[in-house]
Design an enzyme around this catalytic site. Structure first.
Site, PDB file in Angstrom:
ATOM      1  N   GLY A 195       0.833  -1.208   0.000  1.00  0.00           N
ATOM      2  CA  GLY A 195       0.000   0.000   0.000  1.00  0.00           C
ATOM      3  C   GLY A 195       0.860   1.246   0.000  1.00  0.00           C
ATOM      4  N   VAL A 209      16.999   8.440  -1.563  1.00  0.00           N
ATOM      5  CA  VAL A 209      17.828   7.347  -2.085  1.00  0.00           C
ATOM      6  C   VAL A 209      18.566   7.809  -3.339  1.00  0.00           C
ATOM      7  CG1 VAL A 209      17.749   5.058  -3.150  1.00  0.00           C
ATOM      8  CG2 VAL A 209      16.388   5.526  -1.095  1.00  0.00           C
ATOM      9  N   ARG A 229       0.748  -4.816  -5.356  1.00  0.00           N
ATOM     10  CA  ARG A 229       0.893  -6.036  -4.567  1.00  0.00           C
ATOM     11  C   ARG A 229       1.248  -7.150  -5.549  1.00  0.00           C
ATOM     12  NH1 ARG A 229      -1.158  -4.355   0.457  1.00  0.00           N
ATOM     13  NH2 ARG A 229      -2.612  -2.635   0.224  1.00  0.00           N
ATOM     14  N   ASP A 253       5.613  -4.995   5.815  1.00  0.00           N
ATOM     15  CA  ASP A 253       6.222  -6.257   6.202  1.00  0.00           C
ATOM     16  C   ASP A 253       6.432  -7.181   5.006  1.00  0.00           C
ATOM     17  OD1 ASP A 253       6.348  -5.562   8.831  1.00  0.00           O
ATOM     18  OD2 ASP A 253       4.696  -6.814   9.504  1.00  0.00           O
ATOM     19  N   THR A 259       4.318   2.692   5.387  1.00  0.00           N
ATOM     20  CA  THR A 259       2.908   2.320   5.543  1.00  0.00           C
ATOM     21  C   THR A 259       2.274   3.309   6.487  1.00  0.00           C
ATOM     22  OG1 THR A 259       1.360   0.587   6.195  1.00  0.00           O
ATOM     23  CG2 THR A 259       3.330   0.781   7.495  1.00  0.00           C
ATOM     24  N   ASP A 264      -0.071   2.624   8.704  1.00  0.00           N
ATOM     25  CA  ASP A 264      -0.637   2.009   9.916  1.00  0.00           C
ATOM     26  C   ASP A 264       0.314   1.991  11.109  1.00  0.00           C
ATOM     27  OD1 ASP A 264      -3.034   1.542   8.725  1.00  0.00           O
ATOM     28  OD2 ASP A 264      -2.689  -0.577   8.337  1.00  0.00           O
ATOM     29  N   ASP A 267       2.468  -0.139  11.880  1.00  0.00           N
ATOM     30  CA  ASP A 267       2.523  -1.452  12.526  1.00  0.00           C
ATOM     31  C   ASP A 267       3.646  -2.338  12.003  1.00  0.00           C
ATOM     32  OD1 ASP A 267       1.536  -1.843  10.025  1.00  0.00           O
ATOM     33  OD2 ASP A 267      -0.134  -3.115  10.626  1.00  0.00           O
ATOM     34  N   ARG A 315     -16.252  17.526  14.452  1.00  0.00           N
ATOM     35  CA  ARG A 315     -16.602  18.100  15.746  1.00  0.00           C
ATOM     36  C   ARG A 315     -17.436  19.358  15.592  1.00  0.00           C
ATOM     37  NH1 ARG A 315     -11.567  18.782  19.118  1.00  0.00           N
ATOM     38  NH2 ARG A 315     -11.304  20.279  17.446  1.00  0.00           N
ATOM     39  N   GLY A 341      -6.478   1.144  10.463  1.00  0.00           N
ATOM     40  CA  GLY A 341      -5.774   0.403  11.504  1.00  0.00           C
ATOM     41  C   GLY A 341      -6.391  -0.965  11.690  1.00  0.00           C
ATOM     42  N   ARG A 342      -5.967  -1.929  10.862  1.00  0.00           N
ATOM     43  CA  ARG A 342      -6.589  -3.242  10.913  1.00  0.00           C
ATOM     44  C   ARG A 342      -6.128  -3.996  12.162  1.00  0.00           C
ATOM     45  NH1 ARG A 342      -7.121  -4.978   4.858  1.00  0.00           N
ATOM     46  NH2 ARG A 342      -7.995  -2.876   4.865  1.00  0.00           N
ATOM     47  N   GLY A 382      -9.305  15.296  20.712  1.00  0.00           N
ATOM     48  CA  GLY A 382     -10.116  15.390  21.915  1.00  0.00           C
ATOM     49  C   GLY A 382     -11.315  14.461  21.877  1.00  0.00           C
ATOM     50  N   ASP A 437     -13.929  11.605  22.827  1.00  0.00           N
ATOM     51  CA  ASP A 437     -14.445  11.190  24.126  1.00  0.00           C
ATOM     52  C   ASP A 437     -14.133   9.727  24.391  1.00  0.00           C
ATOM     53  OD1 ASP A 437     -16.048  13.644  25.013  1.00  0.00           O
ATOM     54  OD2 ASP A 437     -16.692  13.356  22.955  1.00  0.00           O
ATOM     55  N   GLN A 479      -7.005   8.864   4.045  1.00  0.00           N
ATOM     56  CA  GLN A 479      -5.885   8.735   4.977  1.00  0.00           C
ATOM     57  C   GLN A 479      -4.591   8.263   4.298  1.00  0.00           C
ATOM     58  OE1 GLN A 479      -7.537   6.888   8.915  1.00  0.00           O
ATOM     59  NE2 GLN A 479      -9.101   6.560   7.340  1.00  0.00           N
ATOM     60  N   ARG A 480      -4.691   7.754   3.099  1.00  0.00           N
ATOM     61  CA  ARG A 480      -3.493   7.258   2.407  1.00  0.00           C
ATOM     62  C   ARG A 480      -2.785   8.336   1.594  1.00  0.00           C
ATOM     63  NH1 ARG A 480      -2.152   2.488   2.856  1.00  0.00           N
ATOM     64  NH2 ARG A 480      -3.589   0.848   3.442  1.00  0.00           N
TER      65      ARG A 480
END
Lengths: 339, 339, 339, 339
Positions: free
Chosen positions: D11, D23, D72, D103, D125, D127, D129, D154, D170-171, D185, D187, D252-253
């Protein structure tokens, strides 16, 4: 008309790329070949010209600046250079040109048309002061950048109870200052179109202070005076506030164009191609009352021409740009500290 | 500890409101009452103090500036003023204070602690030059604002083949210039921590031009010299480019804080309350190696104190801030025009 | 008229706060007292009304949402509730009301006027589909948010050679989709006002692929169908691309208003006060051909009324909103893959 | 090492272009030739490889997505395809490769190294992770985009007294939700790493309402459940609020990388080249405690390898990523409605 070209000239403005893209894409949709001329009239004279295809303008709708580059090139007022430029067009079979830029660029467009190469002018400048249009390509983005900056300055201004003078662009026209001033909630706006007394600003500042408003924001068009000059004048008139000056400068020229500028540029670029296709030239495209219009660049008032030649050879602007003075009055009402 | 207070002092920075909010909310979660002191130490001395509740900090995580206002107040170095401030605390039963600001603010925090009112310092400044932390609250936002501006300037710079000198904040520290320079792809970065020869910049500019790169971007920390001075120096050394100067100025102080600054401020604010709850004072909170740390503001090197008193009474900074010079070297490599 | 009130009703839109601010400030400048009614017509009926002063609207020009809150309150069509609302007005000596909201809000304004309390409607909605104006307060911001999102999606779309369907707001009107589509360089725009064949989109996608354009962006107004539905339909028609759907949703309702929306809201808010001052009511303010205009909300076509009552008691919209279909055609030309 | 190549895989994430640029530029500064491989491992196998020069990465530091494209390509786990890829490298004299991705991409890097072509992995990535680093390239930008959206939501949430569930990416990891939740902020924050009871959320919502807080914002990591599922569960548990769901999705990507991501990517890209220059391979670059580090991708725990092969041939992650759970606890304290 089978081959046209496009160039950007004068100071760059956000949305020029969107306009170029529209010229290229509309041209190709009409069955034309579209050439890009680099560095404005300089590139025209020197033959810095290349064929553009659909892919060459991909993603350009969102990009600031002009990927064709721009340059000021006063030489082009001379016949000799105009003829050189025309040779370059002829050599490539180019029959019409779209010129994106300021008033100066329009003169070149007029000359090309007179030499038999129809040219259409599009208003590309951040100052909004081009004859024949209510809005120029890049104006909305420049104001947006100015207001982003003003919003930030207001944060620090109110945290510290400071007075800020923020100098925005606009040598002859107060449009950026007026729009930015209203949108940022400025306490005062100083523009070239309206005389003002420094002592009245100080008076209003004092009234605001009395009402518990301890920060104060003045938007100043560069054409009035320098920010530092105004600061000194305020001090001389008795202002005792913690006073700072910020000059926004060249950030107002760049950045990804706003939605308004992208749509305006796209519409104008496509319209210019249609005019060329009809064999028209010597026209400047504008937007008035939300509609695209076109006017002769040079001619008589009766013809609706934007400029005329005076008997002495000088140029007369027939429908001079007017800044939206109603915003000046509106701002006075919205920031009235005498009550 | 049942009652604490929070104030912001010195130049404001984005994220101060998020830090105040965290102090208030964490304090209430710990069962405390939290007071807000307005206008920094000035408000402390004058008793401009009010109780804050959960709702009073609603939405403040996203707001620039400081809703408690800030002020410079050199008087607070005098014992007389300190004692006045303490009277105000006593009168309200306030037992501890969180001070958000720069180095100067830390001194006040030290004094309060010495007088029996534990105070914790949080690093709030855009310059990133506070002892005891790798990052200050507001730094990431200031760099982000600078890079937004630099991205815009690059648009117009490349459209016109211009050289731009952009002056960013940083009187003593090159952090903003270094981070902004890398992030904006600046061709050169000038910082107070590294001497440089103007002739070398001109040489590199010429090399860049030879490689077909006709625009050039120099990020200059204000602590080195003024942008106009550098421009003149470049011209003297033979630069012939179309050269412009832009001074970003106070926009770098404002704006909604970035995610980094909001999270850093929230973590630090909550941490300060926990330290007060443990009865600790005279400490400054920092982030080092991604972990929150605290150090004595004043004391001996062995104690890890950030500052010591020299025999002559002057202050010695034990662990002076160091700008990330590796970014300087990295930028040289990434903009190497000699190959 | 000495006392007026302002409320926001229906879905919130960016710029409502700027409009409230203008009503308050212009009102005070005219020597009036201005009250804020919370939660729209609900707060009117329940008496949730408070006096606003100059300071209460400070900084509101830049804030999203509405600080007076909004609510849908269908009960207000009933006479009983209208009379309760009027009692609240009378009890406070309020003589006129400015209502900021959508078509539904206008009906309430009409009723108040009929009961002797002049009310002026301002068009506040993101969809741009209110009768009597070319632009609504909030539209420019919503499109800007949509285009920011589309710009981001294009990044990932082109990195992966994907097709994206992005669903934007617009239940009955394609305005957001059209403006956003042009501004983001969408390959296709689907709006309620134009029928389209899914097979034609697939055909165009294949043509684009043949020209080496491997990503494809479709902007879909929610009023046409759901994004997932269109995705399935494309697949059924033979699309083999790596296809994703993104629904922008409520982010389009929020955010700091754009310059356009701030200026439009400021002008309209001030204008509404002037109309009340002249004793006028039952009017809706709009902008047409760049000029502020006002029309009777209810009445005959000859009077220029925006709506009439049919013999059967139902409402007839006299000058229905029309989306700018020329943008639809423009987008076809700018994304023509058959050549 | 005289010739190296770079590819992006998996991704896309904002900052990949900045890493590629680093690079290329660092490689050239080291006297190398640098090739770009398009479409990740697919392009490697198919030979879609071209020489990059300094100019080819101009302005890429600020661009979202990856100009080398990504894909991929699960086929690359097969030896046959790996050997084809190596043929392509050999044919061009390329001796080392930088792989930017997740990964999965690291596995390919390990294989290339085993076949005698040193490869270095960079964590790209959104995420956050990836094993072996505290921050990935793109994470800060993704959180920033999420928080921009949350700030807008908001506005409308508080205007209408609504509850909003906002689903972020966020899987497997709650990092985006945690950072975005603190910064906006929120809740409540729901993450895969922490079990929670829906009834407790409803309880907290009721407590908040009692305190006069009528809007409520829940940030939900997609790995927990779908937003609509949570909405239904809340309703089943007795929530009566006006509840809406927003799925942020692919925005978000994309987008121009933040300062943090640009600097991180620049540092990592340059570092990878230095490792290759030293003849090292099979390593993944990370940032830990603010310092660049590198670890063997595959090997034993004692060697510090990120992954090991279990006896049964499956892969064991030695130092699994851990989300910053302290932010979870911090958010509970900052949004405590029981007091």
């Amino acid at each position: 008309m089978k081959r046209i070209a496009v160039l950007t000239s004068g100071g760059d403005s956000p949305g020029m790329n969107a306009a170029i893209r529209a010229v290229v894409r509309q041209g190709i949709a009409e069955g034309m070949e579209v050439y890009g001329i680099k560095y404005g009239y300089k590139g025209l004279v020197e033959g810095d010209i290349e064929l553009l295809d659909t892919a060459s303008v991909r993603d350009q709708v969102a990009r600031g600046g002009t990927f064709l580059y721009s340059a000021r090139y006063p030489e082009f007022v001379q016949l000799e250079y105009q003829l050189k430029g025309i040779e370059q067009l002829k050599a490539r079979g180019i029959e019409g040109v779209v010129v994106i830029g300021g008033d100066g660029s329009y003169h070149g467009a007029m000359r090309l048309t007179e030499h038999g190469f129809p040219a259409i002018g599009l208003p590309g400048t951040i100052d909004n002061d081009i004859v024949g249009t209510e809005y120029t390509i890049g104006f909305d983005t420049a104001v947006t950048t100015a207001v982003d900056a003003l919003d930030k300055i207001r944060d620090t201004s109110s945290s510290h109870n400071r007075t800020f003078i923020v100098e925005v662009m606009g040598r002859d026209a107060g449009d950026i200052a007026l729009w930015a001033g209203i949108a940022a909630g400025a306490d005062d706006i100083c523009i070239p179109e309206r005389e003002f007394k420094v002592e009245n600003i100080v008076k209003r500042m004092n009234e605001a202070h009395k009402q518990g408003k301890n920060h104060y924001l003045i938007v100043l068009a560069e054409g009035v005076m320098h920010g530092e000059e105004l600061a000194e004048a305020l001090k001389r008139q008795g202002d005792l506030s913690d006073l700072r000056v910020s000059v926004l400068g060249h950030i107002q020229r760049g950045g990804s164009p706003t939605v308004r500028d992208r749509v305006l540029a796209s519409r104008m670029g496509a319209h210019a191609v249609k005019l060329l296709k009809e064999g028209k030239g010597g026209l400047a495209v504008g937007i008035r009352h939300e509609k695209l219009v076109e006017n002769p660049i040079l001619g008589s008032v009766e013809e609706g021409a934007l400029m005329s030649i005076n008997p002495d050879g000088s140029i007369k602007v027939n429908f001079p740009h007017e800044a939206p003075i109603e915003l000046y009055r509106l701002n006075k009402a919205l920031n009235n500290y005498s009550k």
